[in-house]
Design a protein around this motif. Structure first.
Motif, PDB file in Angstrom:
ATOM      1  N   LEU A   1     -16.872   9.140 -16.344  1.00  0.00           N
ATOM      2  CA  LEU A   1     -16.427   9.445 -14.987  1.00  0.00           C
ATOM      3  C   LEU A   1     -15.089   8.754 -14.777  1.00  0.00           C
ATOM      4  O   LEU A   1     -14.961   7.548 -15.000  1.00  0.00           O
ATOM      5  CB  LEU A   1     -17.438   8.936 -13.967  1.00  0.00           C
ATOM      6  CG  LEU A   1     -16.991   8.937 -12.497  1.00  0.00           C
ATOM      7  CD1 LEU A   1     -16.693  10.356 -12.020  1.00  0.00           C
ATOM      8  CD2 LEU A   1     -18.043   8.274 -11.613  1.00  0.00           C
ATOM      9  N   ILE A   2     -14.094   9.508 -14.335  1.00  0.00           N
ATOM     10  CA  ILE A   2     -12.762   8.964 -14.095  1.00  0.00           C
ATOM     11  C   ILE A   2     -12.538   8.897 -12.582  1.00  0.00           C
ATOM     12  O   ILE A   2     -12.659   9.921 -11.887  1.00  0.00           O
ATOM     13  CB  ILE A   2     -11.664   9.853 -14.736  1.00  0.00           C
ATOM     14  CG1 ILE A   2     -12.051  10.259 -16.160  1.00  0.00           C
ATOM     15  CG2 ILE A   2     -10.327   9.127 -14.686  1.00  0.00           C
ATOM     16  CD1 ILE A   2     -12.193   9.132 -17.136  1.00  0.00           C
ATOM     17  N   ILE A   3     -12.256   7.720 -12.083  1.00  0.00           N
ATOM     18  CA  ILE A   3     -11.913   7.531 -10.674  1.00  0.00           C
ATOM     19  C   ILE A   3     -10.402   7.331 -10.588  1.00  0.00           C
ATOM     20  O   ILE A   3      -9.865   6.385 -11.178  1.00  0.00           O
ATOM     21  CB  ILE A   3     -12.628   6.312 -10.068  1.00  0.00           C
ATOM     22  CG1 ILE A   3     -14.145   6.435 -10.209  1.00  0.00           C
ATOM     23  CG2 ILE A   3     -12.210   6.116  -8.613  1.00  0.00           C
ATOM     24  CD1 ILE A   3     -14.768   7.515  -9.377  1.00  0.00           C
ATOM     25  N   VAL A   4      -9.705   8.212  -9.886  1.00  0.00           N
ATOM     26  CA  VAL A   4      -8.251   8.102  -9.745  1.00  0.00           C
ATOM     27  C   VAL A   4      -7.934   7.855  -8.276  1.00  0.00           C
ATOM     28  O   VAL A   4      -8.176   8.716  -7.419  1.00  0.00           O
ATOM     29  CB  VAL A   4      -7.528   9.366 -10.222  1.00  0.00           C
ATOM     30  CG1 VAL A   4      -6.008   9.176 -10.104  1.00  0.00           C
ATOM     31  CG2 VAL A   4      -7.904   9.701 -11.659  1.00  0.00           C
ATOM     32  N   ALA A   5      -7.421   6.669  -7.985  1.00  0.00           N
ATOM     33  CA  ALA A   5      -6.973   6.339  -6.629  1.00  0.00           C
ATOM     34  C   ALA A   5      -5.497   6.702  -6.526  1.00  0.00           C
ATOM     35  O   ALA A   5      -4.652   6.111  -7.197  1.00  0.00           O
ATOM     36  CB  ALA A   5      -7.192   4.860  -6.340  1.00  0.00           C
ATOM     37  N   ASP A   6      -5.191   7.675  -5.698  1.00  0.00           N
ATOM     38  CA  ASP A   6      -3.845   8.252  -5.620  1.00  0.00           C
ATOM     39  C   ASP A   6      -3.165   7.824  -4.321  1.00  0.00           C
ATOM     40  O   ASP A   6      -3.492   8.314  -3.243  1.00  0.00           O
ATOM     41  CB  ASP A   6      -3.964   9.784  -5.689  1.00  0.00           C
ATOM     42  CG  ASP A   6      -2.623  10.500  -5.604  1.00  0.00           C
ATOM     43  OD1 ASP A   6      -1.591   9.829  -5.458  1.00  0.00           O
ATOM     44  OD2 ASP A   6      -2.627  11.748  -5.682  1.00  0.00           O
ATOM     45  N   ASN A   7      -2.221   6.887  -4.435  1.00  0.00           N
ATOM     46  CA  ASN A   7      -1.431   6.495  -3.264  1.00  0.00           C
ATOM     47  C   ASN A   7       0.002   7.007  -3.361  1.00  0.00           C
ATOM     48  O   ASN A   7       0.874   6.594  -2.593  1.00  0.00           O
ATOM     49  CB  ASN A   7      -1.450   4.979  -3.077  1.00  0.00           C
ATOM     50  CG  ASN A   7      -0.775   4.240  -4.224  1.00  0.00           C
ATOM     51  OD1 ASN A   7      -0.319   4.835  -5.196  1.00  0.00           O
ATOM     52  ND2 ASN A   7      -0.727   2.915  -4.124  1.00  0.00           N
ATOM     53  N   GLY A   8       0.254   7.891  -4.331  1.00  0.00           N
ATOM     54  CA  GLY A   8       1.558   8.531  -4.424  1.00  0.00           C
ATOM     55  C   GLY A   8       2.689   7.641  -4.867  1.00  0.00           C
ATOM     56  O   GLY A   8       3.846   7.900  -4.524  1.00  0.00           O
ATOM     57  N   GLY A   9       2.379   6.601  -5.645  1.00  0.00           N
ATOM     58  CA  GLY A   9       3.463   5.740  -6.096  1.00  0.00           C
ATOM     59  C   GLY A   9       2.987   4.674  -7.048  1.00  0.00           C
ATOM     60  O   GLY A   9       1.778   4.471  -7.248  1.00  0.00           O
ATOM     61  N   TYR A  10       3.938   3.987  -7.663  1.00  0.00           N
ATOM     62  CA  TYR A  10       3.643   2.817  -8.479  1.00  0.00           C
ATOM     63  C   TYR A  10       3.436   1.652  -7.523  1.00  0.00           C
ATOM     64  O   TYR A  10       4.365   0.911  -7.172  1.00  0.00           O
ATOM     65  CB  TYR A  10       4.790   2.548  -9.447  1.00  0.00           C
ATOM     66  CG  TYR A  10       4.882   3.539 -10.585  1.00  0.00           C
ATOM     67  CD1 TYR A  10       3.834   3.672 -11.501  1.00  0.00           C
ATOM     68  CD2 TYR A  10       6.005   4.343 -10.758  1.00  0.00           C
ATOM     69  CE1 TYR A  10       3.911   4.570 -12.548  1.00  0.00           C
ATOM     70  CE2 TYR A  10       6.088   5.245 -11.805  1.00  0.00           C
ATOM     71  CZ  TYR A  10       5.031   5.355 -12.700  1.00  0.00           C
ATOM     72  OH  TYR A  10       5.100   6.246 -13.744  1.00  0.00           O
ATOM     73  N   GLY A  11       2.180   1.481  -7.095  1.00  0.00           N
ATOM     74  CA  GLY A  11       1.865   0.611  -5.970  1.00  0.00           C
ATOM     75  C   GLY A  11       2.261  -0.837  -6.149  1.00  0.00           C
ATOM     76  O   GLY A  11       2.721  -1.491  -5.204  1.00  0.00           O
ATOM     77  N   THR A  12       2.078  -1.392  -7.338  1.00  0.00           N
ATOM     78  CA  THR A  12       2.435  -2.791  -7.544  1.00  0.00           C
ATOM     79  C   THR A  12       3.919  -3.020  -7.291  1.00  0.00           C
ATOM     80  O   THR A  12       4.320  -3.984  -6.627  1.00  0.00           O
ATOM     81  CB  THR A  12       2.073  -3.226  -8.975  1.00  0.00           C
ATOM     82  OG1 THR A  12       0.668  -3.063  -9.172  1.00  0.00           O
ATOM     83  CG2 THR A  12       2.443  -4.666  -9.219  1.00  0.00           C
TER      84      THR A  12
ATOM     85  N   VAL B   1       5.906  -1.062  -5.535  1.00  0.00           N
ATOM     86  CA  VAL B   1       6.157  -0.808  -4.116  1.00  0.00           C
ATOM     87  C   VAL B   1       5.929  -2.080  -3.302  1.00  0.00           C
ATOM     88  O   VAL B   1       6.731  -2.442  -2.431  1.00  0.00           O
ATOM     89  CB  VAL B   1       5.265   0.333  -3.597  1.00  0.00           C
ATOM     90  CG1 VAL B   1       5.341   0.423  -2.074  1.00  0.00           C
ATOM     91  CG2 VAL B   1       5.664   1.663  -4.218  1.00  0.00           C
ATOM     92  N   ALA B   2       4.819  -2.768  -3.593  1.00  0.00           N
ATOM     93  CA  ALA B   2       4.511  -3.989  -2.847  1.00  0.00           C
ATOM     94  C   ALA B   2       5.581  -5.050  -3.060  1.00  0.00           C
ATOM     95  O   ALA B   2       5.987  -5.746  -2.121  1.00  0.00           O
ATOM     96  CB  ALA B   2       3.139  -4.514  -3.258  1.00  0.00           C
ATOM     97  N   HIS B   3       6.038  -5.193  -4.282  1.00  0.00           N
ATOM     98  CA  HIS B   3       7.104  -6.161  -4.544  1.00  0.00           C
ATOM     99  C   HIS B   3       8.401  -5.752  -3.845  1.00  0.00           C
ATOM    100  O   HIS B   3       9.131  -6.606  -3.319  1.00  0.00           O
ATOM    101  CB  HIS B   3       7.344  -6.282  -6.051  1.00  0.00           C
ATOM    102  CG  HIS B   3       6.287  -7.066  -6.777  1.00  0.00           C
ATOM    103  ND1 HIS B   3       6.058  -8.398  -6.549  1.00  0.00           N
ATOM    104  CD2 HIS B   3       5.390  -6.696  -7.737  1.00  0.00           C
ATOM    105  CE1 HIS B   3       5.082  -8.834  -7.327  1.00  0.00           C
ATOM    106  NE2 HIS B   3       4.658  -7.813  -8.064  1.00  0.00           N
ATOM    107  N   GLN B   4       8.691  -4.472  -3.855  1.00  0.00           N
ATOM    108  CA  GLN B   4       9.894  -4.012  -3.159  1.00  0.00           C
ATOM    109  C   GLN B   4       9.812  -4.298  -1.669  1.00  0.00           C
ATOM    110  O   GLN B   4      10.801  -4.706  -1.047  1.00  0.00           O
ATOM    111  CB  GLN B   4      10.091  -2.508  -3.383  1.00  0.00           C
ATOM    112  CG  GLN B   4      10.659  -2.144  -4.746  1.00  0.00           C
ATOM    113  CD  GLN B   4      10.891  -0.661  -4.888  1.00  0.00           C
ATOM    114  OE1 GLN B   4      10.233   0.159  -4.234  1.00  0.00           O
ATOM    115  NE2 GLN B   4      11.817  -0.285  -5.760  1.00  0.00           N
ATOM    116  N   ARG B   5       8.658  -4.075  -1.083  1.00  0.00           N
ATOM    117  CA  ARG B   5       8.505  -4.326   0.350  1.00  0.00           C
ATOM    118  C   ARG B   5       8.747  -5.794   0.683  1.00  0.00           C
ATOM    119  O   ARG B   5       9.237  -6.124   1.765  1.00  0.00           O
ATOM    120  CB  ARG B   5       7.114  -3.900   0.811  1.00  0.00           C
ATOM    121  CG  ARG B   5       6.922  -2.387   0.820  1.00  0.00           C
ATOM    122  CD  ARG B   5       5.510  -2.025   1.207  1.00  0.00           C
ATOM    123  NE  ARG B   5       5.325  -0.574   1.209  1.00  0.00           N
ATOM    124  CZ  ARG B   5       4.150   0.028   1.415  1.00  0.00           C
ATOM    125  NH1 ARG B   5       3.074  -0.711   1.629  1.00  0.00           N
ATOM    126  NH2 ARG B   5       4.064   1.345   1.402  1.00  0.00           N
TER     127      ARG B   5
END
Length: 564
Positions: A455-466, A468-472
Motif C-alpha cells: 500500500l502506497i500512501i502519497v501525501a501531496d502538498n504540491g511542493g518540496y515541503g522541507t 518550502v519550510a526553510h524558504q519561509r
C-alpha cells in the motif's frame, strides 16, 4: 563437475551465502552472470532503474540480515546506483554491488562507458574490488560478503570486466568465513553495569542495523526491569517494541522537544548499535557532556561525537545475550525517571488533528495505526510527510522499518516492493510525499509484474515541503524552485492494475483506506493535503522536561530527514 565460467561461479558462490534475491537492471557487460542466474535458485528481480535496484538491495539487507545484492552495468548504470551506495555507506548497512565493466583489453582507452570504479566509489564504499583474475571469482565474492557485515557494516563494490566473466574459472566455491563477532568481556560488562547502577538519570539509545525481534524485545524487557528508559536513533524506531514500559520515543528529525530536553538532563547515555551523530544530537548541541557508554561493533567508533567513557565493540545480539540480571544495573534508582519519559512519549504519540484544508494527516495516520496489523512493515523515503508516520505508527519488533538515515529521497517505493517480495504475507506500507514518490515510482511496475501488493500512501502538498519550510523561514514571501504540478497518482496505480483512489477530504480517508486494504492488490491512496501544514508540531506534547530548555536548539520541523 565441469569447470564453470567466472560469471557462473559468482552465482554459485552467492547461492552458498544464502542469497535469495538479486536486484538488477541488466547490461551487456555482465551477460555471463545473468546466464548463470537462469538456472539458479536465486530470484532475479528485474528493476526499472539502477537507483531502485540499489534501494531494493538495501531493503533486503535491513529485513533479512543478509547483505543485499544489486547488479548494474558500467558508466550510466553505476552512476544511477550511487544514491543507494551512499545511503548504505552513511547508514552502515551491508550491501554488495556488482558493476559490469569494459573488457580488460579496452581499459584506459576511453572506451564506451569506461569510468573509474575506484574514483566514483572509493569514498563511499568499504572497499572497491575488480575481478581481473577469473580464478579468484568465488574468493572475491566471499570476501565482499564478509567485509560488508564486518566492523562498521557498509557497501562493497565488485567490478566485473566483461571478458574476464566468460573465462573458465574452476569448479568449486570457497568455504564461508563468518565475520568476527566479539563477545563482550566480563570485565567490561561489569564496569558497564556498575556505571549504570550509579546513574540517577540514565538513557539507553538503540539504533543501527542487525537487530532481531528477540534481541530488541529482550533488551527492552531488561531495561524496563533496570528502570532505564529506551529511545531510538533516527529511522531506527523498530529496534525495540513500542509497547515496552521503557519506550521513550526517538531522537533526530521530528523528535519530541520533551525527549530532546531529557537528553540534556541524562547523566549517563548508553548507546547500543549506534553512535552519537549530528542528527541524534540536534547538530552536536545535546547530550555531549554526559557520561557515555558505547556498545558498537565498529572498533573505531566512526562518526561518534563527544566523550566515550567505555566502548564495548560488540553487535547488539552479542551484547544482549551477555547481559547480567537487570537488578545489578538498577542500583537504588526508582522508576520515576523512566516513567516520566514513557509518559512524555505516550502523550506525543496520541494522534492530533493538524487543521487546515484537504486531508488532515494527524487524523489519517491515527486511522492507519488502528487498522494496520501489528506485523506491518513500514517504508519511508525522505521529507516532511514521513514525520506523521514516525510519530503515530508504532512498531512491535525489529525488521519492520526501512528508511534512509542519510535523508535520501526515493527509497519508500522500491523498499516497499522488495519488502512485499521478501514477506508476501505481511502488510507493507510505503509513506511518501509527492516529491519523494516520483523519485522511484517506476518500480511499481515490478510490484505489478510480481503480483506484490504494498500500500502506497502519497501525501501531496504540491511542493518540496522541507525546502518550502526553510524558504519561509530564511526567505519569507519569496518561493522559488519548490512548486510541483502533480499528475493523478491514483490513475497511475490503476494503469498497473492496482487499486487507486484520490482522497481530498479527511472524512473520506477511512473508507478509502478500508477499500485499499481489502482490495488484495497493489494499492495507492493519493492524499491532497494543505500546503501550509509542513509537519506536526514537535512541542505539542503536554508538559516539558523539568529543568531543560526543551526545543531551544531543535532542528526546524521541516528538516524531516530529507534533502527536499
Amino acid at each position: 563437475m565441469p569447470s564453470l565460467s567466472a560469471g557462473h561461479l559468482i552465482v554459485r558462490q552467492l547461492e552458498e551465502h544464502g542469497v535469495a534475491r538479486v536486484y538488477t537492471v541488466p547490461g551487456e557487460s555482465f551477460l555471463d552472470v545473468l546466464d548463470g542466474l537462469h538456472d539458479s535458485s536465486i530470484d532475479t528481480v528485474v528493476c526499472r532503474h539502477e537507483g531502485g535496484a540499489g534501494f531494493m538491495a538495501l531493503a533486503e539487507s535491513r529485513l533479512t540480515g543478509t547483505p543485499g545484492v544489486a547488479m548494474v552495468t558500467r558508466g550510466p548504470g553505476a552512476a544511477n546506483a550511487m544514491i543507494a551506495v551512499h545511503t548504505a555507506w552513511q547508514d552502515a548497512t551491508p550491501m554488495v554491488l556488482f558493476v559490469g565493466l569494459i573488457p580488460l583489453t579496452d581499459r584506459g582507452r576511453g572506451a564506451f562507458q569506461e569510468f573509474s570504479l575506484e574514483g566514483w566509489f572509493g569514498t563511499t564504499a568499504k572497499q572497491v574490488m575488480v575481478l581481473d583474475d577469473e580464478r579468484r571469482a568465488a574468493e572475491t565474492v566471499a570476501a565482499a560478503m564478509r567485509l560488508a557485515v564486518s566492523g562498521r557494516p557498509g557497501p562493497v563494490i565488485i567490478g566485473l570486466p566483461e571478458d574476464v566473466l566468460v573465462r573458465t574459472a574452476g569448479t568449486g566455491t570457497v568455504p564461508l568465513r563468518a565475520p568476527a563477532d566479539a563477545e563482550p568481556a566480563s570485565r567490561a560488562l561489569g564496569e558497564l553495569v556498575s556505571r549504570l547502577a550509579r546513574a540517577e538519570r540514565p538513557l539507553l539509545i538503540v539504533g543501527g542495523d542487525g537487530w532481531t525481534a528477540d534481541d530488541g524485545g529482550q533488551l527492552a524487557a531488561w531495561a524496563a526491569a533496570a528502570r532505564i528508559p529506551v529511545a531510538a536513533d533516527f529511522r531506527s524506531y523498530d529496534a525495540v517494541p513500542h509497547l515496552s514500559p521503557a519506550w521513550s520515543g526517538w531522537l533526530g528529525y521530528g523528535r519530541a522537544d520533551t525527549l530532546a530536553g531529557r537528553l540534556d538532563e541524562a547523566d549517563l547515555l548508553l548507546f547500543v548499535g549506534c553512535a552519537r551523530t549530528d542528527v541524534l544530537s540536534d547538530g552536536y548541541t545535546r547530550g555531549l557532556a554526559a557520561e557515555t557508554l558505547l556498545v558498537l561493533q565498529d572498533p573505531e567508533a566512526a562518526g561518534h561525537a563527544g566523550r566515550i567513557d567505555l566502548h564495548i565493540p560488540a553487535a547488539p545480539a552479542a551484547f544482549v545475550a551477555a547481559l547480567p540480571q537487570p537488578g545489578a544495573a538498577r542500583g537504588s534508582r526508582s522508576g520515576a525517571w523512566m516513567e516520566a519519559l514513557a509518559a512524555d512519549q505516550a502523550r506525543y504519540s496520541v494522534p492530533a488533528a493538524d487543521g487546515g484544508t484537504g486531508v488532515d494527516l494527524g487524523t489519517a495516520f491515527g486511522l492507519l495505526e488502528e487498522l494496520l496489523p501489528e506485523n506491518r512493515i513500514l517504508t519511508y523515503g525522505a521529507g516532511n510527510a514521513t514525520i506523521w508516520g514516525a510519530r503515530y505508527l508504532s512498531h512491535h519488533g525489529a525488521g519492520s522499518l526501512v528508511g534512509p538515515r542519510n535523508g535520501a529521497m526515493g527509497l519508500a517505493v522500491p523498499a516497499a516492493v522488495a519488502a512485499s517480495l521478501i514477506h508476501p504475507g505481511r502488510r507493507v506500507v510505503a509513506v511518501c510525499g509527492d516529491g519523494d514518490f516520483m523519485m522511484n515510482a517506476q518500480e511499481l511496475a515490478v510490484a505489478a509484474a510480481r503480483k506484490a501488493a504494498p500500500l502506497i500512501i502519497v501525501a501531496d502538498n504540491g511542493g518540496y515541503g522541507t525546502i518550502v519550510a526553510h524558504q519561509r523561514r530564511h526567505y519569507p514571501h519569496r518561493p522559488s524552485g519548490t512548486a510541483l504540478d502533480n499528475p493523478d497518482f491514483a490513475g497511475l496505480i490503476r494503469s498497473f492494475g492496482g487499486h487507486g483512489e484520490r482522497v481530498e477530504e479527511t472524512a473520506d480517508f477511512g473508507p478509502a483506506l478500508e477499500r485499499a486494504l481489502g482490495s488484495g492488490r497493489l494499492a495507492l491512496l493519493h492524499l491532497i493535503t494543505d500546503p501550509a501544514t509542513m509537519a506536526p508540531d514537535t512541542s505539542n506534547a503536554a508538559g516539558t522536561a523539568t529543568g531543560s530548555t526543551a526545543g531551544s536548539t531543535a532542528p526546524e520541523p521541516a528538516a524531516a530527514g530529507g534533502n527536499r
